[in-house]
Design an enzyme around this catalytic site. Sequence first.
Site: not given
Length: 399
Positions: A9, A95, A183, A243, A381
């Site tokens: 990742n 990923r 996601h 964010r 994940e």
Amino acid sequence: MTDTILVLNAGSSSIKFRLYADVPDREPELLLRGQVDGLYGRASFAAKDANDSRVGQHEWNEASPPGHDGAVAWLLDWLRQRLGASHRVTAVGHRVVHGGTAFAAPVRIDGDVLARLERLVPLAPLHQPHNLALIKILLASDPDLPQVACFDTAFHRSQPMLAQSFALPPEYAEAGVRRYGFHGLSYEYIATVLPQFEPRAREGRVVVLHLGNGASMCAIQASHSAASTMGFTALDGLPMGTRCGAIDPGVLLYLMNERKMDARALERLLYHESGLLGVSGLSNDMRMLEASDSPRAQLAIDLFVYRIGRELGSLAAALGGLDAIVFTAGIGENSKTVRERVCRDAAWLGLEFDEQANAAGGPRINTESSRVSAWMIPTDEELMIARHVRRALSADVGV
Ligand code: ADP
């Protein structure tokens, strides 16, 4: 010799990895995990085994940081030494943030796939180039090593067109301006494990709350994504660590016209200076905000919880009702207070919150008489990627 799957990742300044034993007919088994941080500054490497014991550590001279190239070469070398003759890396899963509309499932990477993924860089300029950098390095250094790209967007391609659309003239959608959702690997993982806890979920209506530094929510119908709070970019929806989440687009026009802010200044504000950090003026870390008695820190948490409640109503409407909700990721898994506040606000949907079960960490956090069930389930994940790598490569063999 045991085959292993390496899951990578890559971010702008870090590479996270996990290594899984790939034994037929068994769930991929975690062997090692770790990361290289500060790729272009004070770079350091740390690794742990499956028992969380430290098994590797390294620091680079600050004058010669490794960058992505150097770090991944170093990592593969370290893995070879660590594994010795008993294990070998037989496949790599990456990923990759964006698969556009074309990639609705993981894909084995070759030159053509890489070129198509490169064309998606403008859709995710902050993430996609770093994800692809590692793929390119490995394609060049080890062309026979199978690599599989797993996308954050793929799970959402099952959404109805309405849920993927903006109210813009069609030429914009044709040019790729649409809602993608992110996601997805986390949501897919939760969708695969939830029926073990809640059998109704297999065919039912579920909202999963992935509340980490990046935060979003997904409406899942019969284990497929039906709607999500993130849209064209990972900026929409909930306020996040730094964010802003959903914002009236008129605000951007105002800032451009009146404050003369250009795209770079807006990007900095919306991605890096807003959300929990911007509102609190203190931190993007929920732990710090929860420990603070500053009114701005409280406001940041209040706003986070309020927006989650609004989005929950919206996603329940998209599903035509609600059977279960699931909290996951850093805040969802660890903040008892956020879980409690969200559940209490959702009483109108038929959710009865169980305070003791929540304090104990779940997994079930609703009372027996609750019509809607509520869960805390850790996401994984990387395991989802390892599963996908195995599936994608075994499907390849059959072709
Ligand atoms: P990322 O999006 O970077 O993968 P994570 O899922 O790791 O994020 O979540 C990170 C966030 O989880 C941290 O910023 C922190 O706010 C929150 N978090 C972690 N532990 C706790 C805790 N014990 N209580 C409240 N929040 C926590």
